[in-house]
Design a protein around this motif. Structure first.
Motif, PDB file in Angstrom:
ATOM      1  N   SER A 243       0.801  -1.214   0.132  1.00  0.00           N
ATOM      2  CA  SER A 243      -0.009  -0.007   0.069  1.00  0.00           C
ATOM      3  C   SER A 243       0.813   1.391  -0.118  1.00  0.00           C
ATOM      4  N   SER A 244       2.010   1.128  -0.380  1.00  0.00           N
ATOM      5  CA  SER A 244       3.050   2.410  -0.582  1.00  0.00           C
ATOM      6  C   SER A 244       2.443   3.358  -1.771  1.00  0.00           C
ATOM      7  N   THR A 245       3.110   4.394  -1.982  1.00  0.00           N
ATOM      8  CA  THR A 245       2.552   5.138  -3.057  1.00  0.00           C
ATOM      9  C   THR A 245       3.396   5.076  -4.249  1.00  0.00           C
ATOM     10  N   GLY A 246       4.196   3.976  -4.254  1.00  0.00           N
ATOM     11  CA  GLY A 246       5.087   3.599  -5.659  1.00  0.00           C
ATOM     12  C   GLY A 246       6.647   3.643  -5.476  1.00  0.00           C
ATOM     13  N   ASN A 247       7.239   3.232  -6.265  1.00  0.00           N
ATOM     14  CA  ASN A 247       8.690   3.247  -6.569  1.00  0.00           C
ATOM     15  C   ASN A 247       9.514   2.928  -5.389  1.00  0.00           C
ATOM     16  N   ILE A 248       9.068   2.211  -4.601  1.00  0.00           N
ATOM     17  CA  ILE A 248       9.909   1.449  -3.462  1.00  0.00           C
ATOM     18  C   ILE A 248      10.989   0.253  -4.061  1.00  0.00           C
ATOM     19  N   ILE A 249      10.983  -0.028  -4.978  1.00  0.00           N
ATOM     20  CA  ILE A 249      11.809  -0.949  -5.743  1.00  0.00           C
ATOM     21  C   ILE A 249      12.781  -0.415  -6.589  1.00  0.00           C
ATOM     22  N   THR A 250      14.061  -0.347  -6.666  1.00  0.00           N
ATOM     23  CA  THR A 250      14.779   0.498  -7.465  1.00  0.00           C
ATOM     24  C   THR A 250      15.994  -0.440  -8.086  1.00  0.00           C
ATOM     25  N   ALA A 251      16.391   0.140  -9.369  1.00  0.00           N
ATOM     26  CA  ALA A 251      17.219  -0.609 -10.166  1.00  0.00           C
ATOM     27  C   ALA A 251      18.419  -1.322  -9.348  1.00  0.00           C
ATOM     28  N   ASP A 252      18.978  -0.633  -8.388  1.00  0.00           N
ATOM     29  CA  ASP A 252      20.126  -0.991  -7.613  1.00  0.00           C
ATOM     30  C   ASP A 252      19.851  -2.112  -6.735  1.00  0.00           C
ATOM     31  N   MET A 253      18.648  -2.615  -6.487  1.00  0.00           N
ATOM     32  CA  MET A 253      18.314  -3.479  -5.392  1.00  0.00           C
ATOM     33  C   MET A 253      18.183  -5.069  -5.877  1.00  0.00           C
ATOM     34  N   LEU A 254      17.903  -5.211  -7.149  1.00  0.00           N
ATOM     35  CA  LEU A 254      17.741  -6.386  -7.553  1.00  0.00           C
ATOM     36  C   LEU A 254      18.929  -7.276  -7.979  1.00  0.00           C
ATOM     37  N   LYS A 255      18.466  -8.665  -7.941  1.00  0.00           N
ATOM     38  CA  LYS A 255      19.907  -9.536  -8.104  1.00  0.00           C
ATOM     39  C   LYS A 255      19.899  -9.926  -9.594  1.00  0.00           C
ATOM     40  N   PRO A 266      -0.730   2.014  -7.226  1.00  0.00           N
ATOM     41  CA  PRO A 266       0.515   2.426  -8.237  1.00  0.00           C
ATOM     42  C   PRO A 266       1.588   1.520  -8.002  1.00  0.00           C
ATOM     43  N   HIS A 267       2.263   1.220  -9.165  1.00  0.00           N
ATOM     44  CA  HIS A 267       3.428   0.136  -9.074  1.00  0.00           C
ATOM     45  C   HIS A 267       4.464   0.328  -8.238  1.00  0.00           C
ATOM     46  N   ASP A 268       5.114  -0.564  -7.679  1.00  0.00           N
ATOM     47  CA  ASP A 268       5.801  -0.501  -6.634  1.00  0.00           C
ATOM     48  C   ASP A 268       7.586  -0.377  -7.455  1.00  0.00           C
ATOM     49  N   VAL A 269       7.739  -0.874  -8.494  1.00  0.00           N
ATOM     50  CA  VAL A 269       9.007  -0.882  -9.315  1.00  0.00           C
ATOM     51  C   VAL A 269       8.953   0.336  -9.837  1.00  0.00           C
ATOM     52  N   ALA A 270      10.281   1.058  -9.803  1.00  0.00           N
ATOM     53  CA  ALA A 270      10.536   2.175 -10.208  1.00  0.00           C
ATOM     54  C   ALA A 270      10.825   1.918 -11.891  1.00  0.00           C
ATOM     55  N   ARG A 271      10.308   2.928 -12.665  1.00  0.00           N
ATOM     56  CA  ARG A 271      10.407   2.857 -14.258  1.00  0.00           C
ATOM     57  C   ARG A 271      11.677   2.521 -14.519  1.00  0.00           C
ATOM     58  N   GLU A 272      12.764   3.361 -13.773  1.00  0.00           N
ATOM     59  CA  GLU A 272      14.273   3.145 -14.263  1.00  0.00           C
ATOM     60  C   GLU A 272      14.635   1.528 -14.562  1.00  0.00           C
ATOM     61  N   GLY A 381      30.321 -13.220 -14.434  1.00  0.00           N
ATOM     62  CA  GLY A 381      30.605 -12.929 -13.071  1.00  0.00           C
ATOM     63  C   GLY A 381      30.168 -11.293 -12.586  1.00  0.00           C
ATOM     64  N   VAL A 382      29.157 -10.901 -13.350  1.00  0.00           N
ATOM     65  CA  VAL A 382      28.659  -9.429 -13.245  1.00  0.00           C
ATOM     66  C   VAL A 382      27.676  -9.564 -11.957  1.00  0.00           C
ATOM     67  N   ARG A 383      28.011  -9.815 -10.914  1.00  0.00           N
ATOM     68  CA  ARG A 383      27.393  -9.775  -9.795  1.00  0.00           C
ATOM     69  C   ARG A 383      27.065  -8.323  -9.443  1.00  0.00           C
ATOM     70  N   SER A 384      27.708  -7.392  -9.828  1.00  0.00           N
ATOM     71  CA  SER A 384      27.630  -6.129  -9.619  1.00  0.00           C
ATOM     72  C   SER A 384      26.495  -5.459  -9.846  1.00  0.00           C
ATOM     73  N   PHE A 385      25.484  -5.963 -10.717  1.00  0.00           N
ATOM     74  CA  PHE A 385      24.354  -5.427 -11.144  1.00  0.00           C
ATOM     75  C   PHE A 385      23.480  -4.905 -10.074  1.00  0.00           C
ATOM     76  N   ALA A 386      23.470  -5.820  -8.926  1.00  0.00           N
ATOM     77  CA  ALA A 386      22.642  -5.472  -7.779  1.00  0.00           C
ATOM     78  C   ALA A 386      23.665  -4.808  -6.491  1.00  0.00           C
ATOM     79  N   VAL A 387      24.583  -4.422  -6.931  1.00  0.00           N
ATOM     80  CA  VAL A 387      25.447  -3.876  -5.604  1.00  0.00           C
ATOM     81  C   VAL A 387      25.676  -2.394  -5.998  1.00  0.00           C
ATOM     82  N   GLY A 388      25.203  -1.462  -5.010  1.00  0.00           N
ATOM     83  CA  GLY A 388      25.300   0.104  -5.440  1.00  0.00           C
ATOM     84  C   GLY A 388      26.872   0.445  -5.992  1.00  0.00           C
TER      85      GLY A 388
END
Ligand SMILES: NC(=O)c1ccc[n+]([C@@H]2O[C@H](COP(=O)([O-])OP(=O)(O)OC[C@H]3O[C@@H](n4cnc5c(N)ncnc54)[C@H](OP(=O)(O)O)[C@@H]3O)[C@@H](O)[C@H]2O)c1
Length: 401
Positions: A243-255, A266-272, A381-388
């Motif tokens: 029930s958040s108002t959106g964009n709580i999952i951003t690109a840097d968070m995902l594996k 509204p959607h939780d995943v940011a359009r970025e 080995g591009v593990r860094s997709f998910a790491v800031g």
């Protein structure tokens, strides 16, 4: 919103063959884009003024849905009742003011013959998941539509996972909004088969309750997170329904190679994520194709013709079945309700719609390309997709994959 859309015809020209079942489904604008889509004149006004206008507007009927004919030969028509609030207004206004507009919209449908009201979007999120609204409509059935939303979200997510070469028993699943009406049942159902489960929400006590139920049911220990980033970071499959108002999952968070099923509106995943994470597949959860050769919503939701949200589809299913009884209410939904509504969906020929991501259809080729990019990234080995700190570098390296 245009006044001509507010006044819908009370009569119907449907051919008289068998009984016509009737429903009302409550909707509201999700954001300013929606408000402008319904009422282009709003584009020239400042947002605070538009918000004020929404606050003053009474509930109304915006469209007459016609031509629903089920595979079992049952027919239904209905109306969209507009509750003119934005998500943030539903959350911040006193519950009483919000309940009043919700009940008024349901009553407008009832005046046209509706015997069940479906609570779309935040009309069921506000307060107690529809329980209070239902108590104020004792002569009408009420549903949040959440049982069929759960069924279709899981069905869609597992189909997409399969296409990505992932099978549930080997997956680490994270459920964001895991203490909510939709999230808690998704978590309990996924936990039966998933390798590992993470539960994410804000209130740790409510999460602990869900973890306790999962342990009692499966013997598995679910990990609890009160922050989204750490909660989804290791997950192969993320289901998000908050029930958040959106964009709580951003690109840097995902594996790398993660699949996200975004049920929230509204959607939780940011359009970025669409541009920054070509190794990740995000699908919208809970979209259904409604049967009937001439079925017409007479309203543009931004989906292709005949495609509806699962919560609306549940309202229609209960009407087609003539089951004018309260169905998915409150946070503690029963697994049996999910099975029951899935059975009704099969009987009436309701089908899961094709995958959509960020407001457009996803092709088989696009899914295959995500799978390939994720595999190459893992091999490289591009593990860094998910790491800031490594994220930018990883993003640049995907451009050449
Ligand atoms: N696609 C469809 O057909 C469809 C149908 C129905 C509903 N929906 C959407 O599904 C979503 C969930 O509905 P629901 O009825 O399950 O709502 P709900 O029962 O109110 O549950 C909301 C959940 O979200 C959590 N939450 C809120 N803000 C959060 C944040 N910032 N970070 C992490 N967790 C957060 C809450 O946790 P706390 O309790 O800790 O705050 C709770 O677990 C809504 O967006 C709704 O509009 C979609």
């Amino acid at each position: 919103m245009p006044t001509d859309m507010m006044v819908s015809p009370v009569t119907t020209n449907e051919p008289e063959q068998g009984e016509m079942e009737r429903f009302v489904f409550l909707i509201h604008p999700l954001d300013m884009r929606d408000v402008i889509r319904y009422e282009p004149q709003a584009a020239s006004k400042r947002e605070p003024l538009v918000r004020k206008m929404l606050e003053w507007m009474p509930s109304s009927i915006t469209a007459h849905v016609r031509g629903i004919v089920s595979a079992a030969g049952k027919r239904a028509e209905g109306w969209f009742g507009l509750v003119p609030f934005l998500p943030s207004q539903f959350v911040s206004f006193p519950h009483e003011a919000v309940y009043e507009k919700i009940v008024a919209a349901a009553r407008l449908g009832q005046q046209r013959g509706a015997r069940i009201a479906g609570l779309g979007g935040y009309t069921s999120v506000v307060g107690d998941g529809g329980v209070t609204v239902a108590s104020r409509l004792p002569d009408m059935a009420v549903t949040s539509g959440n049982s069929y939303t759960i069924a279709t979200a899981l069905q869609g997510a597992l189909q997409a996972a399969h296409r990505l070469g992932m099978e549930l028993d080997s997956l680490h699943c994270a459920i964001v909004g895991a203490s909510g009406s939709i999230g808690s049942v998704c978590a309990r159902l996924l936990a039966r088969q998933a390798r590992q489960i993470s539960l994410v929400a804000k209130n740790v006590n409510r999460l602990a309750q869900v973890a306790h139920e999962i342990h009692a049911d499966t013997g598995k220990t679910a990990e609890i997170f009160t922050e989204v980033g750490p909660g989804v970071r290791e997950a192969d499959l993320v289901i998000t329904a908050t029930s958040s108002t959106g964009n709580i999952i951003t690109a840097d968070m995902l594996k790398t190679g993660a699949l996200v099923c975004d049920v929230s509106l509204p959607h939780d995943v940011a359009r970025e994520v669409a541009t920054l994470r070509p190794d990740v597949l995000v699908i919208e959860g809970g979209l259904v194709e409604i049967p009937g050769p001439d079925m017409n919503f007479n309203f543009d939701f931004g989906y292709p013709p005949r495609i509806s949200l699962a919560c609306m589809a549940e309202t229609i299913l209960l009407a087609l079945e003539g089951r004018y009884e309260n169905f998915s209410l409150g946070r503690g939904l029963q697994l049996e309700q999910v099975e029951e509504i899935s059975r009704l969906a099969r009987r009436h020929g309701f089908r899961l719609a094709g995958f959509r991501s960020f407001d457009r259809p996803v092709t088989d080729e696009e899914i295959a390309a995500v799978r390939e990019r994720a595999n190459r990234a893992r091999r490289g080995g591009v593990r860094s997709f998910a790491v800031g700190p490594y994220f930018k570098e990883a993003h640049e390296s995907t451009q050449s994959l």
